[in-house]
Design a protein around this motif. Structure first.
Motif, short mmCIF file in Angstrom:
data_model
loop_
_atom_site.label_atom_id
_atom_site.label_comp_id
_atom_site.label_asym_id
_atom_site.label_seq_id
_atom_site.Cartn_x
_atom_site.Cartn_y
_atom_site.Cartn_z
N TYR A 121 0.84 -1.19 0.00
CA TYR A 121 0.00 0.00 0.00
C TYR A 121 0.89 1.25 0.00
O TYR A 121 2.05 1.21 0.41
CB TYR A 121 -0.90 0.02 1.24
N PRO A 122 0.34 2.39 -0.43
CA PRO A 122 1.13 3.64 -0.39
C PRO A 122 1.32 4.14 1.04
O PRO A 122 0.46 3.93 1.90
CB PRO A 122 0.28 4.61 -1.21
N HIS A 123 2.44 4.79 1.25
CA HIS A 123 2.76 5.36 2.56
C HIS A 123 3.42 6.71 2.35
O HIS A 123 4.19 6.89 1.40
CB HIS A 123 3.70 4.42 3.34
N ASP A 124 3.11 7.65 3.21
CA ASP A 124 3.66 9.01 3.09
C ASP A 124 5.18 8.96 3.20
O ASP A 124 5.73 8.64 4.26
CB ASP A 124 3.07 9.90 4.18
N ILE A 125 5.86 9.32 2.13
CA ILE A 125 7.32 9.24 2.09
C ILE A 125 7.98 10.24 3.03
O ILE A 125 9.15 10.10 3.37
CB ILE A 125 7.82 9.45 0.63
N THR A 126 7.23 11.23 3.50
CA THR A 126 7.79 12.23 4.41
C THR A 126 7.63 11.83 5.88
O THR A 126 8.10 12.53 6.76
CB THR A 126 7.14 13.61 4.20
N SER A 127 6.95 10.71 6.12
CA SER A 127 6.69 10.29 7.50
C SER A 127 7.87 9.51 8.06
O SER A 127 8.20 8.43 7.57
CB SER A 127 5.42 9.43 7.57
N TYR A 128 8.46 10.06 9.11
CA TYR A 128 9.55 9.40 9.82
C TYR A 128 8.89 8.50 10.87
O TYR A 128 8.80 8.83 12.05
CB TYR A 128 10.44 10.45 10.47
N THR A 129 8.44 7.34 10.42
CA THR A 129 7.56 6.47 11.22
C THR A 129 8.24 5.99 12.49
O THR A 129 9.35 5.46 12.46
CB THR A 129 7.09 5.27 10.39
N GLN A 130 7.52 6.14 13.61
CA GLN A 130 8.01 5.70 14.91
C GLN A 130 7.08 4.68 15.57
O GLN A 130 7.53 3.78 16.25
CB GLN A 130 8.17 6.91 15.85
N GLY A 131 5.79 4.87 15.39
CA GLY A 131 4.83 3.95 15.97
C GLY A 131 3.71 3.69 14.98
O GLY A 131 3.33 4.58 14.21
N LEU A 132 3.19 2.46 15.01
CA LEU A 132 2.15 2.05 14.05
C LEU A 132 1.25 1.04 14.76
O LEU A 132 1.76 0.09 15.35
CB LEU A 132 2.82 1.42 12.84
N GLU A 133 -0.07 1.27 14.70
CA GLU A 133 -0.96 0.32 15.39
C GLU A 133 -2.37 0.41 14.84
O GLU A 133 -2.88 1.50 14.53
CB GLU A 133 -0.97 0.61 16.89
N PHE A 134 -3.01 -0.76 14.73
CA PHE A 134 -4.42 -0.83 14.37
C PHE A 134 -5.26 -0.82 15.64
O PHE A 134 -4.91 -1.43 16.65
CB PHE A 134 -4.73 -2.10 13.58
N TYR A 135 -6.40 -0.12 15.56
CA TYR A 135 -7.35 -0.11 16.67
C TYR A 135 -8.75 -0.03 16.07
O TYR A 135 -9.06 0.90 15.33
CB TYR A 135 -7.10 1.08 17.59
N ASN A 136 -9.56 -1.04 16.35
CA ASN A 136 -10.90 -1.14 15.77
C ASN A 136 -10.86 -1.02 14.25
O ASN A 136 -11.70 -0.37 13.62
CB ASN A 136 -11.83 -0.07 16.36
N GLY A 137 -9.85 -1.65 13.66
CA GLY A 137 -9.74 -1.69 12.20
C GLY A 137 -9.12 -0.46 11.56
O GLY A 137 -8.93 -0.43 10.35
N GLU A 138 -8.80 0.54 12.36
CA GLU A 138 -8.22 1.80 11.83
C GLU A 138 -6.73 1.86 12.16
O GLU A 138 -6.30 1.42 13.23
CB GLU A 138 -8.93 3.01 12.45
N LEU A 139 -5.96 2.41 11.24
CA LEU A 139 -4.51 2.49 11.43
C LEU A 139 -4.12 3.85 11.99
O LEU A 139 -4.53 4.90 11.47
CB LEU A 139 -3.79 2.27 10.10
N TYR A 140 -3.29 3.83 13.03
CA TYR A 140 -2.79 5.05 13.66
C TYR A 140 -1.26 5.05 13.57
O TYR A 140 -0.62 4.00 13.66
CB TYR A 140 -3.24 5.13 15.12
#
Length: 342
Positions: A121-140
């Motif tokens: 899937y596409p992901h924001d190339i400017t995001s310096y990702t530190q945390g990733l989690e699904f909650y009730n089917g939604e991605l945070y």
């Protein structure tokens, strides 16, 4: 004698006197003997006292990290890592307390897992990702870098940002986890985390760290928060007051695993990204033992190569799909994978 010289002599005399008192207990030569230098989970810890002067010892009591143990103890319920053995020795109407440090290693070799990419899937190339989690089917997602740190809700299929707030410029965003409709977000070196309402993104409160001086990754098991600080330690936080209750140390059969970063709770285990290694370890949360290893390094070659591209970071489990989503710092792709033990 000059006054300053006189003061120096007095100070030195006091130092020598105090040193004599401090070291007098060490003149007994008593030490703790553990029979072997290295111990593994499940080994039998055999304790005795080396008594070179043949003192008349009447009683010895032992503790392992503050908990009473016998002189013969099977290490099947302890956590791993550095431990302190304390012995209180009574002899000739005197009492001496002595200590010895040991390390306890895991007793299994980690299994290797392979992965299969099932979707990209596409992901924001400017995001310096530190945390990733699904909650009730939604991605945070939580992102880092000072002046660029964010908290986001994202449509994982399209990459569209559904909700976003920016952190104040002094904060470097780190991991996040969600429990009971509350988002817990860490910051790096400011020793502070934030709590938000998952629906409104309204900041509810903040909390300070305890003995862990930095914030790296965080996850939860619906009862306890687990927090990494960039070392081999994972801290257990009380979700009611966010105090650090205890910690585990992450060890293999050979030694500690430092630089633990982003965390994710998956089917009773902690999955932890190792910073700069593009890999993930699977950890037993009861003792800190590493039970599995996943090498995600090849994924980095599948994203757009650019100057700001950084390492793998970001693990999110989708319980309904039974898949894991992974990405990295400034990656333009989010990978959905299935893992299998080799």
């Amino acid at each position: 004698m000059h006054l300053s010289k006189y003061i120096i002599v007095i100070c030195l005399s006091l130092i020598f006197i105090n040193c004599g008192k401090t070291n007098s207990s060490k003149q007994t030569g008593l030490t703790i003997n553990t029979a072997v230098k290295s111990l593994m989970l499940g080994d039998t810890l055999k304790l005795s006292i080396n008594n070179p002067k043949n003192l008349d010892i009447t009683n010895v009591s032992y503790q392992l990290n503050g908990k009473s143990v016998d002189n013969t103890t099977i290490l099947n319920t302890t956590t791993l890592g550095k431990k302190v053995i304390t012995a209180v020795v009574k002899y000739d109407d005197q009492t001496e307390t002595i200590t010895k440090s040991i390390k306890i290693f895991n007793n299994v070799i980690p299994s290797y897992y392979k992965y299969e990419v099932v979707n990209t899937y596409p992901h924001d190339i400017t995001s310096y990702t530190q945390g990733l989690e699904f909650y009730n089917g939604e991605l945070y997602e939580s992102t880092g870098q000072r002046g660029e740190s964010k908290l986001r809700k994202v449509n994982f299929e399209t990459g569209e940002v559904l909700k976003n707030i920016n952190l104040e410029n002094q904060y470097f965003g780190e991991g996040l986890t969600i429990m009971n409709d509350k988002i817990y977000q860490l910051t790096w070196q400011k020793e502070r985390g934030f709590v938000y309402d998952v629906n409104t993104f309204e900041k509810i409160s903040s909390f300070n760290y305890g003995s862990s001086k930095e914030g790296w990754g965080i996850c939860n098991d619906d009862k306890t928060l687990y927090k990494s600080d960039g070392t081999e330690k994972i801290w257990l936080l009380n979700p009611d007051n966010l105090t650090e209750q205890s910690h585990i140390q992450v060890y293999t059969e050979k030694g500690k695993i430092p630089s633990l970063n982003e965390l994710e709770w998956i089917d009773g285990k902690i999955f932890a990204n190792i910073y700069q290694k593009n890999g993930v370890v699977i950890i037993n949360p009861n003792n800190g033992g590493v039970e599995g290893v996943i090498n995600f390094k090849p994924l980095r070659e599948l994203v757009t190569q650019h100057d700001e591209l950084d390492v793998l970071n970001g693990i999110a489990y989708h319980p309904e799909r039974k898949t894991i989503f992974v990405t990295g710092k400034n990656w333009d792709k989010l990978f959905e994978v299935k893992i299998k033990k080799q």
